[in-house]
Design an enzyme around this catalytic site. Structure first.
Site, PDB file in Angstrom:
ATOM      1  N   HIS A   1      27.222  74.136  49.288  1.00  0.00           N
ATOM      2  CA  HIS A   1      25.893  73.982  50.397  1.00  0.00           C
ATOM      3  C   HIS A   1      25.266  72.534  50.184  1.00  0.00           C
ATOM      4  CE1 HIS A   1      21.707  75.003  51.945  1.00  0.00           C
ATOM      5  NE2 HIS A   1      22.476  75.902  52.250  1.00  0.00           N
TER       6      HIS A   1
ATOM      7  N   ASP B   1      26.916  82.923  53.443  1.00  0.00           N
ATOM      8  CA  ASP B   1      28.138  83.558  54.065  1.00  0.00           C
ATOM      9  C   ASP B   1      29.016  84.083  53.504  1.00  0.00           C
ATOM     10  OD1 ASP B   1      26.698  82.749  56.655  1.00  0.00           O
ATOM     11  OD2 ASP B   1      27.351  80.594  56.253  1.00  0.00           O
TER      12      ASP B   1
HETATM   13  N1  CMC Z   1      35.792  73.612  49.457  1.00  0.00           N
HETATM   14  C1  CMC Z   1      36.076  72.583  48.987  1.00  0.00           C
HETATM   15  N2  CMC Z   1      35.663  71.349  48.796  1.00  0.00           N
HETATM   16  C2  CMC Z   1      34.467  71.465  49.168  1.00  0.00           C
HETATM   17  C3  CMC Z   1      33.799  72.568  49.677  1.00  0.00           C
HETATM   18  C4  CMC Z   1      34.285  73.651  50.062  1.00  0.00           C
HETATM   19  N3  CMC Z   1      33.861  74.719  50.583  1.00  0.00           N
HETATM   20  N4  CMC Z   1      32.348  72.241  50.204  1.00  0.00           N
HETATM   21  C5  CMC Z   1      32.217  70.752  49.916  1.00  0.00           C
HETATM   22  N5  CMC Z   1      33.416  70.478  49.139  1.00  0.00           N
HETATM   23  C6  CMC Z   1      33.409  69.183  48.598  1.00  0.00           C
HETATM   24  C7  CMC Z   1      33.909  67.998  49.421  1.00  0.00           C
HETATM   25  O1  CMC Z   1      35.204  67.839  49.807  1.00  0.00           O
HETATM   26  C8  CMC Z   1      33.053  66.873  48.879  1.00  0.00           C
HETATM   27  O2  CMC Z   1      34.113  66.380  47.919  1.00  0.00           O
HETATM   28  P1  CMC Z   1      34.141  64.682  47.754  1.00  0.00           P
HETATM   29  O3  CMC Z   1      32.981  64.317  47.049  1.00  0.00           O
HETATM   30  O4  CMC Z   1      35.523  64.716  46.678  1.00  0.00           O
HETATM   31  O5  CMC Z   1      34.313  64.158  48.836  1.00  0.00           O
HETATM   32  C9  CMC Z   1      31.952  67.471  47.866  1.00  0.00           C
HETATM   33  O6  CMC Z   1      32.315  68.764  47.783  1.00  0.00           O
HETATM   34  C10 CMC Z   1      30.538  67.311  48.629  1.00  0.00           C
HETATM   35  O7  CMC Z   1      30.975  68.079  50.039  1.00  0.00           O
HETATM   36  P2  CMC Z   1      30.105  67.610  51.611  1.00  0.00           P
HETATM   37  O8  CMC Z   1      30.668  68.008  52.565  1.00  0.00           O
HETATM   38  O9  CMC Z   1      29.847  66.076  51.317  1.00  0.00           O
HETATM   39  O10 CMC Z   1      28.736  68.203  51.338  1.00  0.00           O
HETATM   40  P3  CMC Z   1      27.714  68.646  52.424  1.00  0.00           P
HETATM   41  O11 CMC Z   1      26.222  68.918  51.566  1.00  0.00           O
HETATM   42  O12 CMC Z   1      27.908  67.521  53.395  1.00  0.00           O
HETATM   43  O13 CMC Z   1      28.242  69.861  53.098  1.00  0.00           O
HETATM   44  C11 CMC Z   1      28.620  72.063  53.497  1.00  0.00           C
HETATM   45  C12 CMC Z   1      27.639  71.231  52.702  1.00  0.00           C
HETATM   46  C13 CMC Z   1      27.996  73.543  53.450  1.00  0.00           C
HETATM   47  C14 CMC Z   1      28.764  71.958  54.830  1.00  0.00           C
HETATM   48  C15 CMC Z   1      30.221  72.192  53.040  1.00  0.00           C
HETATM   49  O14 CMC Z   1      30.057  72.504  51.321  1.00  0.00           O
HETATM   50  C16 CMC Z   1      30.918  73.149  53.358  1.00  0.00           C
HETATM   51  O15 CMC Z   1      31.633  72.617  54.456  1.00  0.00           O
HETATM   52  N6  CMC Z   1      31.277  74.327  52.980  1.00  0.00           N
HETATM   53  C17 CMC Z   1      31.903  75.431  53.753  1.00  0.00           C
HETATM   54  C18 CMC Z   1      31.301  75.706  54.992  1.00  0.00           C
HETATM   55  C19 CMC Z   1      30.422  77.027  54.708  1.00  0.00           C
HETATM   56  O16 CMC Z   1      30.393  78.034  53.880  1.00  0.00           O
HETATM   57  N7  CMC Z   1      29.127  76.569  55.370  1.00  0.00           N
HETATM   58  C20 CMC Z   1      27.995  77.703  55.159  1.00  0.00           C
HETATM   59  C21 CMC Z   1      26.925  76.948  54.596  1.00  0.00           C
HETATM   60  S1  CMC Z   1      25.542  78.151  54.277  1.00  0.00           S
HETATM   61  C22 CMC Z   1      24.866  78.790  55.437  1.00  0.00           C
HETATM   62  C23 CMC Z   1      24.305  77.683  56.494  1.00  0.00           C
HETATM   63  O17 CMC Z   1      23.395  77.108  55.883  1.00  0.00           O
HETATM   64  O18 CMC Z   1      24.668  77.853  57.647  1.00  0.00           O
END
Ligand code: CMC
Length: 443
Positions: free
Chosen positions: A319, A377
């Site tokens: 998140h 989720d």
């Molecule tokens: N699985 C594997 N690696 C992950 C994941 C994951 N679910 N989420 C983040 N990472 C890694 C990502 O690859 C990155 O690694 P690095 O620093 O080595 O490049 C690091 O963790 C930080 O990730 P980010 O994409 O920069 O983080 P963000 O804050 O931009 O993204 C997120 C947050 C929720 C989009 C992301 O965690 C994600 O894609 N999760 C899966 C989708 C999901 O479950 N979304 C629902 C969110 S909660 C409900 C809502 O708010 O709608």
């Protein structure tokens, strides 16, 4: 409801940070603002005028886009509160209607206020009959989110008497209409997709009961509402009601900042919510669990999630704000067991698989180092599927529940005398000026 803004909260002297341009040696003092909780913020509103600099923050990871008194999140500690009340307490002791009132009014209702609010919402649940024609224009296999975006946007064509955003009464009526009609719109999207007749709302039922009734009843049979499922539905609505300045809420605020009508703004929020990185994740979690299929394949998927060359992510994990267990996921995990018990599906293999996946991921260094925990989720899809919803309806339910949050945030913005149109700037990386080349000289 917005807190008195910014400049009044600042004072010169120690409440500043110094910005120094090392290339010229020039320095500027920037005010620091303090909210009631959460990190202090540096007020950069005068930055460009004073210094000629913009700030750079794609994805808004370090930007407070507004001040708001509705919802507080401490992502490091895993805290979520609405109007100061912990989400765990609201989920356990309150109801979705009360939480709606709290988000809109800033206070929990008295008994009389709750009764009046519930009756107002009930009074607005029907849709203009002509709106049903919209549904019939869609293909039967349309994703219900595409129907939601269209039908909610179309509300502005039917309820002109609540689109003047400068009129507080019209703003209130539009807010009530959106909260009241969303279950009807969502249930009809479902009914259309399965080829069953639309079911009209029933005013003797509570909000969540009415939604279950409109979704699952058919005219040829009696429909019995299971209290445990209605309670679980209501709790899911509470847990999704608001989440401060997330992507869809910011979309609603940005759309509304131009003075657009509330129905159009909420349709924009629904579009933003649809994406798999946001509200679409609950649908993606279930697809992922089905794809994993059995516990022995979990390590393979964990490996893929960690592989930078593989686009696969563990859906329902991670998140932007929570760097701890999402408090909503903890409530849903418990709720999941209650619902499956009630339905006699205690041995649901997907729940078993999800819990094992969670256990293995939480023990893995990659997820620990990056502070990736289950989010809201992760468990909601399993509950919703057990209740009989197809996966395509999951994000629709999120949109239904989040509508009150969008509406409350939109109202707060419109009612803030300091609000301005949202107009970010950019770091330009394109060509510098060049001469136009006529087509016959371009080869
Ligand atoms: N699985 C594997 N690696 C992950 C994941 C994951 N679910 N989420 C983040 N990472 C890694 C990502 O690859 C990155 O690694 P690095 O620093 O080595 O490049 C690091 O963790 C930080 O990730 P980010 O994409 O920069 O983080 P963000 O804050 O931009 O993204 C997120 C947050 C929720 C989009 C992301 O965690 C994600 O894609 N999760 C899966 C989708 C999901 O479950 N979304 C629902 C969110 S909660 C409900 C809502 O708010 O709608």
């Amino acid at each position: 409801m917005a807190q008195s803004t910014s400049t009044e909260k600042t004072s010169a002297g120690p409440n500043t940070v110094t910005l120094t341009d090392n290339s010229t040696g020039r320095s500027w003092e920037l005010p620091i603002l303090e909210g009631n909780e959460g990190p202090r913020v540096i007020d950069v509103r005068g930055l460009y005028n004073d210094t000629g600099f913009f700030t750079y923050d794609p994805g808004f990871g370090a930007t407070a886009s507004c001040d708001s008194a509705i919802t507080f999140i401490d992502g490091e500690k895993g805290i979520l509160r609405h109007g100061g009340y912990a989400i765990e307490d609201l989920a356990e002791h309150s109801s979705y209607m009360e939480v709606c009132y709290l988000l809109l009014q800033g206070e929990l209702p008295t008994r009389a206020q709750r009764k009046e609010f519930e009756s107002t919402i009930t009074y607005h649940t029907m849709l203009h009959e002509q709106m049903l024609n919209f549904y019939r224009g869609f293909r039967r296999d349309s994703h219900p989110m595409s129907i939601m975006v269209a039908v909610v946007g179309a509300l502005s064509a039917f309820y002109h008497d609540s689109t003047d955003i400068s009129d507080p009464y019209q703003r209130m009526v539009a807010s009530h209409r959106l909260i009241a009609k969303m279950p009807t719109i969502a249930a009809m999207a479902y009914k259309y997709s399965v080829g069953q007749p639309f079911v009209y709302p029933r005013n003797d039922l509570k909000y969540a009961e009415n939604f279950l009734y409109m979704t699952f009843s058919v005219p040829c049979e009696d429909f019995k509402i299971r209290p445990a499922l209605a309670r679980a539905m209501d709790r899911i609505f509470i847990l999704h009601a608001d989440h401060e300045q997330n992507a869809s809420t910011s979309t609603v605020r940005i759309a509304g900042s131009s003075g657009a009508n509330p129905f159009a703004c909420i349709a924009a929020g629904i579009a933003s919510l649809w994406g798999p990185a946001h509200g679409g994740a609950n649908e993606a979690v279930l697809q992922m669990l089905q794809e994993i299929g059995s516990k022995d394949r979990i390590p393979e998927f964990i490996q893929r999630a960690k592989d930078k060359d593989d686009p696969f992510r563990l859906m329902g994990f991670g998140h932007r704000v929570y760097k701890n267990y999402d408090p909503r996921a903890a409530v849903l995990r418990k709720s999941c067991h209650e619902v499956l018990d009630d339905l006699g599906k205690r041995d649901e293999p997907l729940l078993d698989l999800a819990m094992e996946l969670e256990r293995i991921a939480l023990e893995d260094d990659y997820f620990a180092e990056k502070k990736l925990f289950p989010n809201v989720d992760f468990y909601s899809g399993i509950i919703l599927q057990a209740m009989g919803f197809p996966t395509t309806m999951f994000t629709v339910l999120f949109a239904l529940a989040r509508t009150v949050g969008w509406v409350a945030q939109w109202k707060e913005m419109v009612e803030d005398p300091h609000h301005r149109i949202s107009r970010p700037r950019q770091l330009y990386t394109g060509h510098p000026k060049r001469d136009f080349v006529p087509i016959d000289q371009r080869g």
